[in-house]
Scaffold this active site. Structure first.
Site, PDB file in Angstrom:
ATOM      1  N   TYR A  91      13.046   7.209  -8.276  1.00 51.23           N
ATOM      2  CA  TYR A  91      12.588   5.928  -8.378  1.00 51.23           C
ATOM      3  C   TYR A  91      11.801   5.359  -7.189  1.00 51.23           C
ATOM      4  O   TYR A  91      11.473   6.374  -6.672  1.00 51.23           O
ATOM      5  CB  TYR A  91      13.949   5.165  -8.601  1.00 51.23           C
ATOM      6  CG  TYR A  91      13.860   3.628  -9.216  1.00 51.23           C
ATOM      7  CD1 TYR A  91      13.329   3.372 -10.187  1.00 51.23           C
ATOM      8  CD2 TYR A  91      14.171   2.544  -8.258  1.00 51.23           C
ATOM      9  CE1 TYR A  91      13.336   2.145 -10.717  1.00 51.23           C
ATOM     10  CE2 TYR A  91      14.108   1.363  -8.725  1.00 51.23           C
ATOM     11  CZ  TYR A  91      13.514   0.793  -9.886  1.00 51.23           C
ATOM     12  OH  TYR A  91      13.499  -0.207 -10.392  1.00 51.23           O
ATOM     13  N   ARG A 144      -0.698  -2.318 -13.404  1.00 48.22           N
ATOM     14  CA  ARG A 144       0.034  -2.746 -12.013  1.00 48.22           C
ATOM     15  C   ARG A 144       1.184  -1.869 -11.819  1.00 48.22           C
ATOM     16  O   ARG A 144       2.323  -2.213 -11.895  1.00 48.22           O
ATOM     17  CB  ARG A 144       0.083  -4.035 -12.028  1.00 48.22           C
ATOM     18  CG  ARG A 144       0.396  -4.714 -10.631  1.00 48.22           C
ATOM     19  CD  ARG A 144       1.664  -5.421 -10.471  1.00 48.22           C
ATOM     20  NE  ARG A 144       2.971  -4.668 -10.442  1.00 48.22           N
ATOM     21  CZ  ARG A 144       4.139  -4.805 -10.766  1.00 48.22           C
ATOM     22  NH1 ARG A 144       4.380  -6.108 -11.252  1.00 48.22           N
ATOM     23  NH2 ARG A 144       4.878  -3.903 -10.679  1.00 48.22           N
ATOM     24  N   LYS A 162      12.529   4.717 -15.119  1.00 48.64           N
ATOM     25  CA  LYS A 162      13.406   3.462 -15.451  1.00 48.64           C
ATOM     26  C   LYS A 162      14.368   3.991 -16.484  1.00 48.64           C
ATOM     27  O   LYS A 162      15.689   3.582 -16.507  1.00 48.64           O
ATOM     28  CB  LYS A 162      12.385   2.290 -15.948  1.00 48.64           C
ATOM     29  CG  LYS A 162      11.679   1.537 -14.989  1.00 48.64           C
ATOM     30  CD  LYS A 162      12.272   0.461 -13.962  1.00 48.64           C
ATOM     31  CE  LYS A 162      11.267  -0.171 -13.137  1.00 48.64           C
ATOM     32  NZ  LYS A 162      11.902  -1.235 -12.272  1.00 48.64           N
ATOM     33  N   GLU A 234       7.058  -3.101 -18.450  1.00 50.06           N
ATOM     34  CA  GLU A 234       7.109  -2.912 -17.158  1.00 50.06           C
ATOM     35  C   GLU A 234       5.748  -2.694 -16.422  1.00 50.06           C
ATOM     36  O   GLU A 234       4.913  -2.046 -17.149  1.00 50.06           O
ATOM     37  CB  GLU A 234       8.033  -1.842 -16.783  1.00 50.06           C
ATOM     38  CG  GLU A 234       8.427  -1.227 -15.435  1.00 50.06           C
ATOM     39  CD  GLU A 234       9.476  -2.132 -15.103  1.00 50.06           C
ATOM     40  OE1 GLU A 234       9.398  -2.384 -13.849  1.00 50.06           O
ATOM     41  OE2 GLU A 234      10.638  -2.210 -15.803  1.00 50.06           O
ATOM     42  N   ASP A 235       5.561  -3.242 -15.333  1.00 47.64           N
ATOM     43  CA  ASP A 235       4.460  -2.887 -14.663  1.00 47.64           C
ATOM     44  C   ASP A 235       3.032  -3.165 -15.419  1.00 47.64           C
ATOM     45  O   ASP A 235       1.846  -2.414 -15.384  1.00 47.64           O
ATOM     46  CB  ASP A 235       4.206  -1.630 -13.973  1.00 47.64           C
ATOM     47  CG  ASP A 235       5.420  -1.316 -12.796  1.00 47.64           C
ATOM     48  OD1 ASP A 235       6.286  -2.465 -12.867  1.00 47.64           O
ATOM     49  OD2 ASP A 235       5.492  -0.615 -12.009  1.00 47.64           O
ATOM     50  N   ASP A 257      11.176  -6.824 -16.918  1.00 42.32           N
ATOM     51  CA  ASP A 257      11.664  -6.569 -15.607  1.00 42.32           C
ATOM     52  C   ASP A 257      11.143  -7.015 -14.300  1.00 42.32           C
ATOM     53  O   ASP A 257      11.576  -7.280 -13.506  1.00 42.32           O
ATOM     54  CB  ASP A 257      11.744  -5.283 -15.643  1.00 42.32           C
ATOM     55  CG  ASP A 257      12.925  -4.399 -14.782  1.00 42.32           C
ATOM     56  OD1 ASP A 257      13.702  -5.156 -14.459  1.00 42.32           O
ATOM     57  OD2 ASP A 257      12.408  -3.410 -14.137  1.00 42.32           O
ATOM     58  N   ASP A 258       9.876  -7.199 -14.366  1.00 44.96           N
ATOM     59  CA  ASP A 258       9.205  -7.587 -13.168  1.00 44.96           C
ATOM     60  C   ASP A 258       9.160  -8.996 -13.018  1.00 44.96           C
ATOM     61  O   ASP A 258       9.363  -9.420 -11.789  1.00 44.96           O
ATOM     62  CB  ASP A 258       7.452  -7.111 -12.992  1.00 44.96           C
ATOM     63  CG  ASP A 258       7.621  -5.610 -13.063  1.00 44.96           C
ATOM     64  OD1 ASP A 258       7.909  -4.919 -12.254  1.00 44.96           O
ATOM     65  OD2 ASP A 258       7.061  -5.257 -14.315  1.00 44.96           O
ATOM     66  N   ASN A 399       6.880  -2.808  -3.743  1.00 43.91           N
ATOM     67  CA  ASN A 399       7.151  -1.580  -3.655  1.00 43.91           C
ATOM     68  C   ASN A 399       5.786  -0.636  -3.831  1.00 43.91           C
ATOM     69  O   ASN A 399       4.819  -1.279  -4.480  1.00 43.91           O
ATOM     70  CB  ASN A 399       7.869  -1.349  -4.978  1.00 43.91           C
ATOM     71  CG  ASN A 399       9.317  -1.897  -4.718  1.00 43.91           C
ATOM     72  OD1 ASN A 399      10.005  -1.681  -3.696  1.00 43.91           O
ATOM     73  ND2 ASN A 399       9.971  -2.630  -5.981  1.00 43.91           N
TER      74      ASN A 399
END
Ligand SMILES: O=C([O-])CC(=O)C(=O)O
Ligand SMILES: [Mg+2]
Length: 543
Positions: A91, A144, A162, A234-235, A257-258, A399
């Site tokens: 991760y 992203r 994930k 995600e992202d 999630d973000d 991150n």
């Protein structure tokens, strides 16, 4: 189940040297393995020993991915038993580096790739995946990836990582997890110029072409896996993230999630921090650097919780929260040029350009970094927070580690040991003037595995904000007095499966209360039920 040579190459059933004498006889394995028989503990010991020989984190990542493809149970056993040590490998931060170098470390493909080439055939593509009973999909379009930007098709490392956590931390079965990367091109020129790039080599499709591919994907997912499959976004880049979430939240079981996972984990940290700094949520003032998915998602969930606690309308509680984006403090006079997700945060104030001046003008008690840009909490900023507050709460969420707004050492040193600090990516404990400070990790990894488990075990058909609040409260309730004494606002990851079971239970309870559960009757003891549903990484005996 297969046997012989094929069995050794089937990661779901392979046990390597742990096949017993009887199993070796019964499954045509004689001669295909050296004579020694190891138990799983010894295999684990050997693998950890091997892993620790690698100094380069990326090499550890590659060794772990090899293990996952060779012996799935052992991979998860290792991850569960050594979670604190291995989380930074599978991760953030190492997974970020793995995505950046995906083209060169790429061996066997993991997950499902859906590119513009598959347009019109997505349902068939899903049928090529070897599993049918999918419960959770994590999907990215790679635009992203963490704070690293557009990595195109190489973003696959994120859904894979994930979902490994879904199994290790949340107990979902690996076969029920499907990592997906949608490839609509990339705007990353370096990748476009790279002859080894694994994705489509053109600029990103946008607008209708993009929307149509995603619509086909979302429809195919529901057709193939039913109403109860959880799709975790995600992202994605800001614009698409907000749009997809609002478009599909009324027709699918979706979770970003973000936006939502990060919001829930940060709210939990703030609730816990109140024990250390005192006051109620509504007594605090928040300043964000970064007004994208994480920033506005967290801000909204905090405002919502404040509104629940005080009965004040949401419009009022939002006024305790201020955001700074790349153009400065978000204020009323900017409203005409603000993207819609920033508009609720445009309060009356004169324009302020720099973060440091916003800190001085707003006088926040909590400073949250969510911009994806590193080194932005400067000495001056941390010192200003420290002069305003006895115990400033400083969360550097971006991150991977390279994008963190400041390091743990900087936060403790510049605040003279007074900051309550947590970060998105892990930092080692810091020794400041003889005292050891242990920074917490404010990462959605605390939330999404338990949250998803709660949705799955209740058979939820929609996600509701109250479920996120339930998850935040459940996590905050698990910070022990011992943790608080060390200044921690999150429990350590060591007991994460227990933590996830508690989160799952509270989330599931909320699903039932809201009438959104389809798994009936409601189990009596939801914590126990959640635990009983968890995947076990222990080997099974083969007859
Ligand atoms: O992956 C992580 O560590 C947290 C996260 O969702 C992100 O930074 O996008
Ligand atoms: Mg993310």
């Amino acid at each position: 189940m297969c046997s012989g040579y094929t069995l050794l190459r089937d990661p779901h059933h392979n046990k390597g040297l742990a096949f017993t004498e009887n199993e070796r006889d019964a499954h045509y394995l004689r001669g295909l393995l050296p004579p020694a028989v190891f138990n799983q503990e010894l295999q684990e010991k050997r693998l950890m020993h091997n892993l620790r020989q690698y100094d380069v984190p990326l090499h550890r990542y590659m060794a772990l991915m090899d293990l996952q493809e060779r012996n799935e149970k052992l991979f998860y056993k290792l991850l569960i038993d050594n979670v604190e040590e291995l989380l930074p490998i599978v991760y953030t931060p190492t997974v970020g580096e793995a995505c950046q170098k995906y083209g060169s470390i790429f061996k066997r493909p993991q997950g499902l790739y859906i590119s513009l080439k598959e347009k019109g055939k997505i349902s068939e593509v899903l049928k090529n995946w070897p599993e049918r009973n999918i419960q959770v999909i994590v999907v990215t379009d790679g635009e992203r990836i963490l704070g690293l930007g557009d990595l195109g098709c190489q973003g696959m490392g994120i859904p894979v990582g994930k979902l490994s956590l879904y199994t290790a931390l949340g107990g979902l079965r690996p076969s029920a997890c499907l990592p997906v990367t949608i490839d609509v091109g990339t705007n990353n020129q370096k990748l476009l110029n790279d002859e080894f790039y694994i994705g489509l080599k053109h600029k990103r499709a946008t607008g209708q072409e993009y929307a149509e591919l995603l619509e086909e994907f979302m429809t195919a997912v529901k057709q193939n896996y039913g109403e109860k499959v959880l799709v975790q976004f995600e992202d994605f880049a800001n614009h698409n993230a907000f749009e997809l979430l609002s478009k599909y939240s009324s027709s699918h079981l979706v979770f970003n999630d973000d936006i939502q996972g990060t919001a829930s984990v940060v709210l939990s940290g703030v609730i816990a921090a109140l024990k250390l700094v005192g006051g109620k949520l509504a007594d605090h003032k928040f300043l964000f650097l970064g007004a994208g998915e994480a920033g506005t998602g967290i801000a909204e969930l905090i405002a919502l919780e404040m509104s629940k606690q005080t009965k004040a309308p949401l419009e009022e509680t939002r006024k305790k929260i201020w955001l700074v984006d790349s153009k400065g403090l978000i204020v009323r006079s900017r409203i005409g040029s603000l993207q819609h997700f920033k508009q609720p945060w445009a309060h009356e104030h004169e324009p302020v350009k720099e973060l440091i001046d916003a800190v001085k003008a707003i006088k926040p008690t909590v400073l949250i970094g969510s911009s994806g840009v590193g080194k932005t909490f400067t000495k001056e900023v941390v010192e200003a927070m420290t002069s305003l507050n006895e115990k400033p709460i400083i969360l550097a969420l971006s991150n991977p580690t390279s994008q963190s707004e400041c390091t743990a050492e900087e936060a403790y040193t510049w605040s003279k040991g007074r900051a309550i600090f947590a970060s998105g990516s892990p930092f080692d404990p810091v020794n400041y003037e003889g005292e050891v400070f242990v920074p917490g990790q404010s990462n959605n990894a605390y939330i999404f595995p338990g949250f998803g488990l709660g949705l799955i075990i209740s058979g939820a058909i929609r996600v509701h904000d109250d479920m996120l609040l339930a998850a935040s409260e459940a996590l905050a309730a698990q910070v022990s007095e011992k943790n608080y004494e060390k200044g921690l606002i999150y429990p350590p990851f060591t007991n994460i499966r227990k933590i996830s079971a508690n989160i799952a239970a509270k989330v599931a309870a909320k699903v039932y209360d809201l009438g959104l559960a389809s798994h009936l009757p409601r189990p009596k003891d939801l914590v126990q039920y959640a635990e009983s549903c968890m995947y076990s990484p222990l080997y099974r005996k083969y007859r």
